[in-house]
Design a protein around this motif. Structure first.
Motif, PDB file in Angstrom:
ATOM      1  N   GLN A 188      42.444  47.219  22.201  1.00  0.00           N
ATOM      2  CA  GLN A 188      43.444  46.107  22.835  1.00  0.00           C
ATOM      3  C   GLN A 188      43.953  46.592  24.052  1.00  0.00           C
ATOM      4  O   GLN A 188      44.130  45.701  25.028  1.00  0.00           O
ATOM      5  N   ILE A 189      44.406  47.868  23.934  1.00  0.00           N
ATOM      6  CA  ILE A 189      45.143  48.417  25.119  1.00  0.00           C
ATOM      7  C   ILE A 189      44.331  48.378  26.340  1.00  0.00           C
ATOM      8  O   ILE A 189      44.563  47.956  27.378  1.00  0.00           O
ATOM      9  N   LEU A 190      42.877  48.882  26.320  1.00  0.00           N
ATOM     10  CA  LEU A 190      42.047  48.818  27.287  1.00  0.00           C
ATOM     11  C   LEU A 190      41.668  47.465  27.682  1.00  0.00           C
ATOM     12  O   LEU A 190      41.465  47.195  28.912  1.00  0.00           O
ATOM     13  N   SER A 191      41.590  46.552  26.888  1.00  0.00           N
ATOM     14  CA  SER A 191      41.335  45.004  27.310  1.00  0.00           C
ATOM     15  C   SER A 191      42.503  44.573  28.090  1.00  0.00           C
ATOM     16  O   SER A 191      42.373  44.103  29.248  1.00  0.00           O
ATOM     17  N   MET A 192      43.812  45.011  27.822  1.00  0.00           N
ATOM     18  CA  MET A 192      45.088  44.346  28.400  1.00  0.00           C
ATOM     19  C   MET A 192      45.093  45.031  29.804  1.00  0.00           C
ATOM     20  O   MET A 192      45.299  44.629  30.903  1.00  0.00           O
ATOM     21  N   GLN A 193      44.559  46.718  29.893  1.00  0.00           N
ATOM     22  CA  GLN A 193      44.719  47.194  30.980  1.00  0.00           C
ATOM     23  C   GLN A 193      43.530  46.525  32.118  1.00  0.00           C
ATOM     24  O   GLN A 193      44.018  46.441  33.265  1.00  0.00           O
ATOM     25  N   ALA A 194      42.413  46.314  31.596  1.00  0.00           N
ATOM     26  CA  ALA A 194      41.432  45.471  32.142  1.00  0.00           C
ATOM     27  C   ALA A 194      42.067  44.252  33.170  1.00  0.00           C
ATOM     28  O   ALA A 194      41.611  44.043  34.282  1.00  0.00           O
ATOM     29  N   LEU A 195      42.586  43.524  32.282  1.00  0.00           N
ATOM     30  CA  LEU A 195      43.147  42.359  32.794  1.00  0.00           C
ATOM     31  C   LEU A 195      44.428  42.349  33.649  1.00  0.00           C
ATOM     32  O   LEU A 195      44.357  41.667  34.660  1.00  0.00           O
ATOM     33  N   ILE A 196      45.149  43.516  33.414  1.00  0.00           N
ATOM     34  CA  ILE A 196      46.467  43.560  34.267  1.00  0.00           C
ATOM     35  C   ILE A 196      45.913  43.977  35.574  1.00  0.00           C
ATOM     36  O   ILE A 196      46.230  43.747  36.761  1.00  0.00           O
ATOM     37  N   LYS A 197      44.787  44.892  35.820  1.00  0.00           N
ATOM     38  CA  LYS A 197      43.973  45.400  36.853  1.00  0.00           C
ATOM     39  C   LYS A 197      43.663  44.155  37.651  1.00  0.00           C
ATOM     40  O   LYS A 197      43.682  43.967  39.201  1.00  0.00           O
ATOM     41  N   GLU A 198      42.887  43.359  37.002  1.00  0.00           N
ATOM     42  CA  GLU A 198      42.431  42.170  37.640  1.00  0.00           C
ATOM     43  C   GLU A 198      43.537  41.168  38.265  1.00  0.00           C
ATOM     44  O   GLU A 198      43.417  40.623  39.497  1.00  0.00           O
ATOM     45  N   ILE A 199      44.219  40.970  37.328  1.00  0.00           N
ATOM     46  CA  ILE A 199      45.695  40.365  37.761  1.00  0.00           C
ATOM     47  C   ILE A 199      46.373  40.868  39.045  1.00  0.00           C
ATOM     48  O   ILE A 199      46.702  40.180  40.029  1.00  0.00           O
ATOM     49  N   THR A 200      46.423  42.279  39.088  1.00  0.00           N
ATOM     50  CA  THR A 200      47.081  42.934  40.264  1.00  0.00           C
ATOM     51  C   THR A 200      46.171  42.661  41.449  1.00  0.00           C
ATOM     52  O   THR A 200      46.550  42.358  42.683  1.00  0.00           O
ATOM     53  N   GLU A 201      44.958  42.578  41.407  1.00  0.00           N
ATOM     54  CA  GLU A 201      43.883  42.587  42.545  1.00  0.00           C
ATOM     55  C   GLU A 201      44.008  40.878  43.022  1.00  0.00           C
ATOM     56  O   GLU A 201      44.160  40.880  43.867  1.00  0.00           O
ATOM     57  N   LYS A 202      44.047  40.072  42.057  1.00  0.00           N
ATOM     58  CA  LYS A 202      44.236  38.591  42.510  1.00  0.00           C
ATOM     59  C   LYS A 202      45.566  38.383  43.410  1.00  0.00           C
ATOM     60  O   LYS A 202      45.729  37.639  43.979  1.00  0.00           O
ATOM     61  N   SER A 203      46.627  39.087  42.562  1.00  0.00           N
ATOM     62  CA  SER A 203      47.886  38.832  43.191  1.00  0.00           C
ATOM     63  C   SER A 203      48.073  39.368  44.626  1.00  0.00           C
ATOM     64  O   SER A 203      48.681  38.811  45.461  1.00  0.00           O
ATOM     65  N   ASN A 204      47.363  40.277  44.861  1.00  0.00           N
ATOM     66  CA  ASN A 204      47.291  41.050  46.197  1.00  0.00           C
ATOM     67  C   ASN A 204      46.682  40.220  47.024  1.00  0.00           C
ATOM     68  O   ASN A 204      46.985  39.830  48.256  1.00  0.00           O
TER      69      ASN A 204
END
Length: 161
Positions: free
Chosen positions: A86-102
Protein backbone atom coordinates in the motif's frame (compact mmCIF):
# COMPACT_ATOMS: atom_id res chain seq x y z
CA UNK A 1 -9.29 -0.42 10.50
CA UNK A 2 -5.98 0.82 9.11
CA UNK A 3 -6.64 -1.14 5.90
CA UNK A 4 -9.80 0.92 5.34
CA UNK A 5 -7.90 4.17 5.92
CA UNK A 6 -5.17 3.12 3.50
CA UNK A 7 -7.75 2.23 0.85
CA UNK A 8 -9.46 5.60 1.30
CA UNK A 9 -6.11 7.38 1.08
CA UNK A 10 -5.27 5.47 -2.11
CA UNK A 11 -8.67 6.37 -3.62
CA UNK A 12 -8.09 10.00 -2.65
CA UNK A 13 -4.76 10.01 -4.49
CA UNK A 14 -6.35 8.41 -7.55
CA UNK A 15 -9.10 11.06 -7.55
CA UNK A 16 -6.47 13.76 -7.25
CA UNK A 17 -4.54 12.23 -10.16
CA UNK A 18 -7.68 12.21 -12.33
CA UNK A 19 -8.51 15.77 -11.32
CA UNK A 20 -5.02 16.92 -12.30
CA UNK A 21 -5.60 15.39 -15.74
CA UNK A 22 -8.75 17.50 -16.08
CA UNK A 23 -6.89 20.62 -14.96
CA UNK A 24 -4.19 19.85 -17.53
CA UNK A 25 -6.87 19.62 -20.25
CA UNK A 26 -8.25 23.02 -19.21
CA UNK A 27 -4.76 24.53 -19.24
CA UNK A 28 -4.25 23.17 -22.75
CA UNK A 29 -7.59 24.67 -23.85
CA UNK A 30 -6.52 28.02 -22.41
CA UNK A 31 -3.20 27.74 -24.20
CA UNK A 32 -5.02 27.13 -27.49
CA UNK A 33 -7.28 30.14 -26.88
CA UNK A 34 -4.26 32.32 -26.12
CA UNK A 35 -2.64 31.33 -29.42
CA UNK A 36 -5.57 32.73 -31.39
CA UNK A 37 -5.30 36.23 -32.80
CA UNK A 38 -8.52 37.32 -31.07
CA UNK A 39 -8.93 35.91 -27.58
CA UNK A 40 -12.41 34.83 -26.51
CA UNK A 41 -12.46 36.34 -23.02
CA UNK A 42 -15.80 34.70 -22.02
CA UNK A 43 -14.50 31.27 -23.01
CA UNK A 44 -11.21 31.88 -21.21
CA UNK A 45 -13.07 33.09 -18.13
CA UNK A 46 -15.28 29.97 -18.13
CA UNK A 47 -12.15 27.80 -18.11
CA UNK A 48 -10.75 29.85 -15.22
CA UNK A 49 -13.96 29.35 -13.26
CA UNK A 50 -13.83 25.60 -13.88
CA UNK A 51 -10.18 25.45 -12.83
CA UNK A 52 -11.01 27.36 -9.63
CA UNK A 53 -13.67 24.77 -8.85
CA UNK A 54 -11.22 21.96 -9.56
CA UNK A 55 -8.56 23.60 -7.36
CA UNK A 56 -11.07 23.77 -4.49
CA UNK A 57 -11.81 20.08 -4.98
CA UNK A 58 -8.07 19.33 -4.94
CA UNK A 59 -7.75 21.21 -1.69
CA UNK A 60 -10.53 19.15 -0.11
CA UNK A 61 -8.85 15.94 -1.23
CA UNK A 62 -5.54 17.12 0.23
CA UNK A 63 -7.16 18.03 3.53
CA UNK A 64 -8.90 14.67 3.76
CA UNK A 65 -5.71 12.82 2.94
CA UNK A 66 -3.78 14.72 5.62
CA UNK A 67 -6.43 13.96 8.26
CA UNK A 68 -6.32 10.26 7.45
CA UNK A 69 -2.53 10.19 7.29
CA UNK A 70 -2.28 11.70 10.76
CA UNK A 71 -4.54 8.91 12.05
CA UNK A 72 -2.39 6.11 10.60
CA UNK A 73 1.04 7.72 10.54
CA UNK A 74 2.35 5.98 13.64
CA UNK A 75 0.97 2.58 12.63
CA UNK A 76 2.50 2.91 9.16
CA UNK A 77 5.91 3.75 10.56
CA UNK A 78 5.77 0.81 12.95
CA UNK A 79 4.44 -1.65 10.35
CA UNK A 80 6.35 -0.69 7.21
CA UNK A 81 6.74 -4.29 6.10
CA UNK A 82 3.12 -5.19 6.79
CA UNK A 83 1.81 -2.29 4.66
CA UNK A 84 4.65 -2.27 2.14
CA UNK A 85 2.44 -2.75 -0.96
CA UNK A 86 0.00 0.00 0.00
CA UNK A 87 2.86 2.36 0.83
CA UNK A 88 4.60 1.66 -2.50
CA UNK A 89 1.33 2.18 -4.38
CA UNK A 90 0.73 5.52 -2.68
CA UNK A 91 4.33 6.61 -3.24
CA UNK A 92 4.00 5.90 -6.95
CA UNK A 93 0.77 7.91 -7.10
CA UNK A 94 2.34 10.77 -5.15
CA UNK A 95 5.27 10.82 -7.58
CA UNK A 96 2.90 10.93 -10.55
CA UNK A 97 0.82 13.66 -8.89
CA UNK A 98 3.94 15.72 -8.20
CA UNK A 99 5.06 15.46 -11.84
CA UNK A 100 1.62 16.49 -13.07
CA UNK A 101 1.52 19.38 -10.62
CA UNK A 102 4.89 20.63 -11.85
CA UNK A 103 3.75 20.33 -15.47
CA UNK A 104 0.57 22.29 -14.69
CA UNK A 105 2.58 24.95 -12.91
CA UNK A 106 4.81 25.38 -15.97
CA UNK A 107 1.76 25.57 -18.26
CA UNK A 108 0.15 28.16 -15.98
CA UNK A 109 3.30 30.28 -16.13
CA UNK A 110 3.35 30.16 -19.95
CA UNK A 111 -0.36 30.98 -20.09
CA UNK A 112 0.18 33.91 -17.72
CA UNK A 113 2.79 35.44 -20.05
CA UNK A 114 0.55 34.87 -23.08
CA UNK A 115 -2.39 36.50 -21.31
CA UNK A 116 -0.25 39.48 -20.36
CA UNK A 117 0.71 39.88 -24.03
CA UNK A 118 -2.97 39.79 -25.04
CA UNK A 119 -3.84 42.37 -22.40
CA UNK A 120 -1.04 44.68 -23.56
CA UNK A 121 -2.36 44.39 -27.10
CA UNK A 122 -5.93 45.11 -25.97
CA UNK A 123 -4.76 48.12 -23.91
CA UNK A 124 -2.98 49.45 -26.98
CA UNK A 125 -6.15 49.10 -29.06
CA UNK A 126 -8.17 50.80 -26.35
CA UNK A 127 -5.74 53.68 -26.10
CA UNK A 128 -5.78 54.16 -29.89
CA UNK A 129 -9.58 54.09 -29.81
CA UNK A 130 -9.65 56.71 -27.05
CA UNK A 131 -7.25 58.94 -28.95
CA UNK A 132 -9.39 58.67 -32.07
CA UNK A 133 -12.51 59.47 -30.03
CA UNK A 134 -10.88 62.53 -28.47
CA UNK A 135 -9.69 63.74 -31.87
CA UNK A 136 -13.16 63.25 -33.37
CA UNK A 137 -14.78 64.97 -30.39
CA UNK A 138 -12.43 67.96 -30.67
CA UNK A 139 -13.03 68.19 -34.42
CA UNK A 140 -16.82 68.16 -34.07
CA UNK A 141 -16.66 70.55 -31.13
CA UNK A 142 -14.60 73.08 -33.06
CA UNK A 143 -16.69 72.60 -36.22
CA UNK A 144 -19.98 73.12 -34.39
CA UNK A 145 -18.83 76.06 -32.28
CA UNK A 146 -19.32 78.39 -35.19
CA UNK A 147 -15.82 79.70 -34.99
CA UNK A 148 -14.35 79.82 -38.39
CA UNK A 149 -10.67 80.40 -38.57
CA UNK A 150 -9.62 81.68 -41.88
CA UNK A 151 -6.33 80.64 -43.09
CA UNK A 152 -4.42 83.66 -44.24
CA UNK A 153 -1.50 82.77 -46.30
CA UNK A 154 1.09 85.48 -46.41
CA UNK A 155 2.49 85.89 -49.82
CA UNK A 156 5.34 88.16 -50.56
CA UNK A 157 5.04 90.36 -53.55
CA UNK A 158 6.32 88.74 -56.60
CA UNK A 159 9.08 90.51 -58.45
CA UNK A 160 6.76 90.35 -61.45
CA UNK A 161 4.17 92.54 -59.71
Amino acid sequence: MIENYLNIMNESLQKKNTLLDKITENCEKQEALLKQEELSFPEFDALMTEKDRQAAELSKLDDGFEVLYEKVKEQLQNGKEQYRQQILSMQALIKEITEKSNHIQAMEERNKYSMEAHLRKERGKLQMSRQASVAAYNYYKSASSGERHSCLLYTSPSPRD
